[in-house]
Design an enzyme around this catalytic site. Structure first.
Site, PDB file in Angstrom:
ATOM      1  N   ARG A 249       6.685  33.777  46.843  1.00 55.80           N
ATOM      2  CA  ARG A 249       7.378  33.671  48.649  1.00 55.80           C
ATOM      3  C   ARG A 249       8.392  32.876  48.375  1.00 55.80           C
ATOM      4  O   ARG A 249       9.549  31.891  47.967  1.00 55.80           O
ATOM      5  CB  ARG A 249       7.005  32.272  49.447  1.00 55.80           C
ATOM      6  N   GLU A 277      13.236  37.178  55.676  1.00 54.82           N
ATOM      7  CA  GLU A 277      13.105  38.548  55.186  1.00 54.82           C
ATOM      8  C   GLU A 277      12.410  39.354  56.797  1.00 54.82           C
ATOM      9  O   GLU A 277      11.590  39.301  57.402  1.00 54.82           O
ATOM     10  CB  GLU A 277      11.672  38.302  54.291  1.00 54.82           C
ATOM     11  N   HIS A 296       9.123  43.336  50.102  1.00 57.60           N
ATOM     12  CA  HIS A 296       7.305  42.902  50.049  1.00 57.60           C
ATOM     13  C   HIS A 296       6.456  43.826  50.023  1.00 57.60           C
ATOM     14  O   HIS A 296       5.144  44.432  51.082  1.00 57.60           O
ATOM     15  CB  HIS A 296       7.002  42.260  51.896  1.00 57.60           C
TER      16      HIS A 296
END
Length: 340
Positions: A249, A277, A296
């Site tokens: 993360r 993000e 991601h």
């Protein structure tokens, strides 16, 4: 014999088709009463609440609507939650309520760990080879480097890799690293030295891992204790030419501290996750030559989603047969962790 009623819930609704191909959906339909065309993207309409009220098994996916207090009267029949992701309790505002009812849960964390571990292995080997640094030098100076010393500390033979966190993904990465001639260090405060050895690594304190690893790969969960865990002091310990790899993360890294270290050019970073993000539009991460930034994508995507669908079908079949889940999740523990 009456088959248990299962209902799909996820957003976007098209995710169901990506997870369950015709063959996998046929497996589900053999053991449960399920309508493939009924996918709950919200729980507030009369139709959605009626569908929820009929469900003995809830099959959830990413961005599914959360079952909140106002939905509880429509969950009396619910006995199982199977989640096509990491934590089934994310579907429940109050997982303790369902734990007290005896609702059982399973997740597909192990299935989703496979592509994350594969991505991580690829990046570890590329970084250890010095490919990131060598590629920059090649483009800049347009010559072939001396093979005896193309980049500082380049090459994977007897290189040192540090794994932070023996999570599901961390353990999968450790398994993939076994065939390679690498020295693997592991930091995880929940493990003993003997347990780390069984995983193919040597347990060390986090500062030692940071100071001696050619590549540091992050796999710790995001908790109050790990938020910003990788800060300035630890980053400063990394050897020149080392690479920080984050598929965990974004928030486990202090981004300001990372940016400061990256500006020096001492280290590289491979970041599949960031906080926020995506990064801010004016973030230096977009333009730094010593940063590989991916959106991601390490987790399941495209055809890899079928593996998750198969895992979900496996768990539903086990439930319908009266067997315990292969990958159970403790809703009571999830509730306790959320309170903490």
């Amino acid at each position: 014999m009456t088959r248990p009623r299962a209902v799909l819930t996820m957003n976007p609704r098209q995710l169901a088709g990506a997870l369950f191909d015709d063959a996998t959906m046929a497996r589900l339909r053999r053991v449960v009463d399920i309508d493939p065309g009924l996918v709950l993207g919200e729980l507030d309409s009369e139709g959605s609440r009626a569908a929820l009220a009929s469900a003995e098994i809830l099959i959830g996916g990413w961005a599914a609507p959360v079952i909140r207090a106002e939905h509880l009267p429509h969950t009396a029949r619910l006995r199982a939650v199977v989640y096509a992701g990491g934590v089934a309790a994310t579907l429940l505002e109050e997982p303790a309520v369902f734990a007290a009812r005896g609702v059982v849960a399973a997740n597909a964390r192990a299935a989703n760990a496979v592509p994350v571990a594969e991505y991580t292995l690829a990046m570890i080997l590329l970084a250890g080879k010095g490919a990131l640094t060598a590629g920059r030098l090649y483009r800049r100076f347009r010559y072939l480097p001396d093979r005896t010393n193309p980049v500082p500390h380049g090459g994977n033979y007897r290189g040192t890799v540090g794994i932070v966190g023996a999570s599901t993904v961390g353990r999968a990465v450790l398994g993939l690293l076994r065939p390679f001639d690498l020295d693997v260090l592991l930091y995880d405060p929940t493990l003993t030295a003997e347990q780390a050895t069984a995983l193919g690594a040597r347990l060390v304190p986090l500062p030692e891992l940071m100071a001696h690893s050619q590549v540091v790969s992050l796999h710790q969960p995001l908790t109050p204790e790990t938020r910003g865990q990788i800060g300035a002091e630890l980053l400063a310990l990394m050897p020149r030419g080392a690479t920080l790899l984050n598929t965990a993360r974004g928030a486990v890294v202090d981004e300001d501290a990372l940016l400061a270290e990256l500006r020096t050019g001492r280290i590289d970073a491979v970041l599949d996750v960031t906080e926020p993000e995506p990064p801010a539009r004016d973030s230096e991460l977009w333009t730094m030559s010593n940063v590989v930034l991916t959106p991601h994508l390490a987790g399941s995507m495209g055809g890899e989603l079928r593996r998750i669908g198969q895992s979900v079908a496996d768990e539903v079949e086990r439930y319908a047969a009266g067997l315990p889940f292969a990958h159970p999740e403790d809703l009571a523990a999830s509730a306790a962790a959320r309170v903490r």
